[in-house]
Design a protein around this motif. Structure first.
Motif, short mmCIF file in Angstrom:
data_model
loop_
_atom_site.label_atom_id
_atom_site.label_comp_id
_atom_site.label_asym_id
_atom_site.label_seq_id
_atom_site.Cartn_x
_atom_site.Cartn_y
_atom_site.Cartn_z
N ASP A 176 -3.95 8.45 -16.51
CA ASP A 176 -4.83 7.27 -16.48
C ASP A 176 -6.05 7.44 -17.38
N THR A 231 -12.16 -6.16 -7.70
CA THR A 231 -11.62 -6.00 -6.35
C THR A 231 -12.46 -6.73 -5.30
N ASP A 234 2.18 13.70 -2.94
CA ASP A 234 1.37 12.69 -3.62
C ASP A 234 -0.05 13.19 -3.88
N ALA A 245 0.84 -1.20 0.00
CA ALA A 245 0.00 0.00 0.00
C ALA A 245 0.87 1.25 0.00
N VAL A 246 0.39 2.29 -0.69
CA VAL A 246 1.10 3.56 -0.77
C VAL A 246 0.34 4.57 0.07
N SER A 255 -7.27 3.50 -4.33
CA SER A 255 -6.92 2.13 -4.70
C SER A 255 -5.50 1.77 -4.27
N SER A 256 -4.54 2.67 -4.52
CA SER A 256 -3.14 2.37 -4.20
C SER A 256 -2.88 2.33 -2.70
N SER A 257 -3.72 3.02 -1.92
CA SER A 257 -3.52 3.05 -0.47
C SER A 257 -4.02 1.77 0.21
N MET A 299 -7.55 6.72 -7.89
CA MET A 299 -6.29 5.98 -7.93
C MET A 299 -5.59 5.99 -6.57
N MET A 300 -5.67 7.13 -5.88
CA MET A 300 -5.06 7.24 -4.56
C MET A 300 -5.73 6.30 -3.57
N LYS A 314 -1.44 12.17 -12.21
CA LYS A 314 -1.57 10.73 -12.49
C LYS A 314 -2.95 10.43 -13.08
#
Length: 598
Positions: free
Chosen positions: A172, A513, A161, A154-155, A465-467, A462-463, A168
């Motif tokens: 996308d 997901t 960011d 996870a980011v 999802s990436s987290s 996107m944030m 980003k």
């Protein structure tokens, strides 16, 4: 002019104070969390702790200094501020997190009579999405610092960011933005020919007071597109086409927005064979006996009921506005809307042969767009288009080699379609190269703001999802399947799907997901729930959220194209959205009682 300049400066400093206080609040929360979660987040790594502490201190001190500086500049504009008790009370609250922003906002809009601005302030979609991104980033940090981690890989987003997220998002959704720019160029070239104005005038004259019948016909068409192939981004150009017609007929911009958004949106919510929703969910569920036709009877009934309710609500809204325009929430903006969409002009444009030809090309372009994205092979098993495309590539490579067959076109091929049509119409109306290019660039420019909104919304998605924030809710969902009955369970699942839909607005992304966990959990549970029923519930929840969520790019883009602020949309649509919600709840509760068809 001098007074106006002074008032403008005051307004500018009020805005800066509000923003500074919000950053002051953000930095204070960051500062407190750094101390509170020292052991969990940093362990024995003191260097990392002091680095975060230093950064938080810098933000805290910097934002506080900015509040004082901008307050001083504001007071300097008119020293009478210092004798105003309300202003002094506000001055002290600016040193308190969040309350300073709230108080200064109230003081700015209601108490400061020197500004002389009676218009209600409505934040733009850009501002709402930005603060939503900041809020989500803060939530992610709170979870991270309280748990020590969120998920493997996870980011956790930092401040840079958050700022980088829209960039980003641009990357996308690059194909969608190209699609929008090509549509903008196409529409501007059509508009320059005055064919739309001529067509609108002709339609209004022929309908002669029966314009309201356009609503059920158009909503049914949009809903068919939504339920069969997930029509969503493809609706964007229709906002600019339909809005002038609705305004000329005596309705408001909300009528145009509702007709398209609710038509396609309810179609997606009641998806029957939407390949971007049903198929991914069925595939991801991993249940052997489950197919795309399982539960289709109930999905058909749900779709029909939703579209009937939707048509009724929008038609009622249009009837009220037509009868009494002051009942519209955007009534005060009527003149601006008419001016923007060029309604009420004294210029009469006859429907000449050339304009008829342009309108034919215009209509055929949208018809081809719809035909090109329908999965003919998946729906009917017909492979003729694919065979013909391969034959062309092999025998006539100078015509086509890399384009997809009919039914498999992406946004890139659709962008080509609009650009190619723009060239054809440009040739018909040719004046000069400079005129043609000017129309292309002007039309593309009109969609730049829409592109920014979509990019910011996608960056936020996107944030999330990436987290790994969405995985927390999915994991919790899988643990409660066996401890609930069907009726209560389907309601809980519906609510959870609504929450998850804010985090994952993409239907295919949601299915990929959630359903790898959801499918087996429901299939092996003893609650009486069915996997097909959960897919229908997912379709309703995700479709409902995309009718109002700021993270749903097509929704905010539609509002932008119709010149309707998010605040006005929520004020005008909340009752209708509530009716849709109740209809959906009734259908899933009845469906749960009929598991054989649900």
């Amino acid at each position: 002019m001098e007074k106006l300049t002074q008032e403008t400066k005051q307004k500018k400093y009020w805005n800066k104070i509000i923003w500074s206080n919000l950053f002051f609040t953000y930095s204070l929360i960051f500062y407190i969390l750094t101390f509170a979660c020292k052991k969990i987040a940093f362990g024995d790594d003191t260097s990392k702790f002091y680095a975060n502490l230093g950064f938080g201190s810098f933000l805290f001190a910097g934002s506080f200094c900015l509040i004082i500086i901008f307050t001083a500049f504001l007071a300097k504009q008119d020293l009478r501020h210092l004798k105003d008790k309300k202003f002094l009370a506000y001055l002290y609250t600016t040193w308190v997190p969040i309350s300073g922003a709230i108080i200064s906002f109230i003081y700015k809009t209601k108490e400061n009579k020197l500004l002389g601005n009676k218009k209600k302030y409505s934040p733009s979609a850009y501002t709402i999405l930005f603060f939503l991104t900041l809020a989500i980033a803060l939530i992610i940090w709170i979870i991270y610092l309280s748990r020590g981690q969120i998920d493997e890989g996870a980011v956790v987003p930092g401040i840079l960011d958050v700022i980088l997220a829209p960039v980003k998002g641009f990357v996308d959704v690059a194909e969608l933005i190209i699609f929008l720019l090509c549509i903008g160029a196409f529409l501007q070239i059509v508009n320059a020919s005055k064919s739309i104005e001529a067509g609108v005038n002709t339609i209004i004259k022929k309908l002669k007071g029966k314009e309201i019948y356009l609503i059920p016909v158009l909503m049914l068409c949009f809903s068919i597109g939504g339920t069969t192939f997930g029509m969503c981004e493809e609706t964007l150009p229709f906002y600019l086409i339909l809005t002038p017609i609705m305004l000329a007929a005596g309705f408001d911009t909300l009528t145009s927005l509702f007709t398209i958004l609710f038509g396609a949106g309810l179609g997606v919510a009641g998806s029957i064979l939407n390949p971007f929703l049903i198929a991914p969910a069925v595939t991801s569920a991993g249940v052997e006996w489950l197919t795309t036709t399982t539960g289709i009877a109930w999905r058909v009934l749900t779709y029909l009921l939703l579209i009937v309710v939707g048509i009724g609500c929008v038609t009622y809204h249009a009837y009220r506005v037509k009868k009494d325009p002051t009942r519209s929430v955007v009534y005060e903006q009527t003149k601006q809307h008419h001016k923007h969409f060029k309604i009420g002009s004294n210029d009469e444009y006859p429907l000449t042969t050339k304009r008829k030809a342009i309108l034919c090309i215009f209509g055929l372009t949208f018809l081809f767009m719809i035909l090109m994205v329908i999965d003919w092979k998946g729906l009917t098993g017909f492979t003729g288009f694919e065979w013909f495309n391969n034959w062309l590539a092999q025998n006539l490579p100078f015509i086509v080699t890399g384009a997809g067959a009919i039914g498999s076109w992406s946004l890139i091929e659709m962008s080509f379609l609009f650009f190619f049509s723009a060239i054809i119409i440009g040739v018909i109306t040719w004046k000069s190269e400079e005129d043609f290019l000017q129309n292309v660039f002007t039309g593309a420019k009109d969609f730049v703001g829409v592109a920014f909104i979509i990019a910011i919304a996608r960056g936020l998605s996107m944030m999330l999802s990436s987290s790994g924030l969405n995985n927390i809710l999915v994991d919790g969902l899988s643990h409660m399947m066996n401890s609930i009955n069907a009726q209560l369970g389907i309601l809980i699942i519906f609510v959870i799907f609504i929450v998850l839909s804010f985090l994952i607005p993409s239907t295919s992304g949601f299915a990929s997901t959630v359903f790898p966990v959801m499918g087996p959990a429901i299939a092996t549970s003893t609650s009486g729930l069915t996997v097909s029923g959960a897919i229908t519930t997912f379709s309703l929840a995700n479709g409902f959220v995309n009718l109002f969520s700021p993270t749903a790019g097509p929704f905010v883009a539609g509002c932008s194209l119709c010149k309707v602020s998010l605040n006005d949309y929520y004020r005008g649509a909340w009752k209708t959205l509530l009716v849709f919600l109740l209809t959906m709840l009734i259908m899933i509760l009845i469906g749960t009682a009929l598991p054989k068809i649900f």
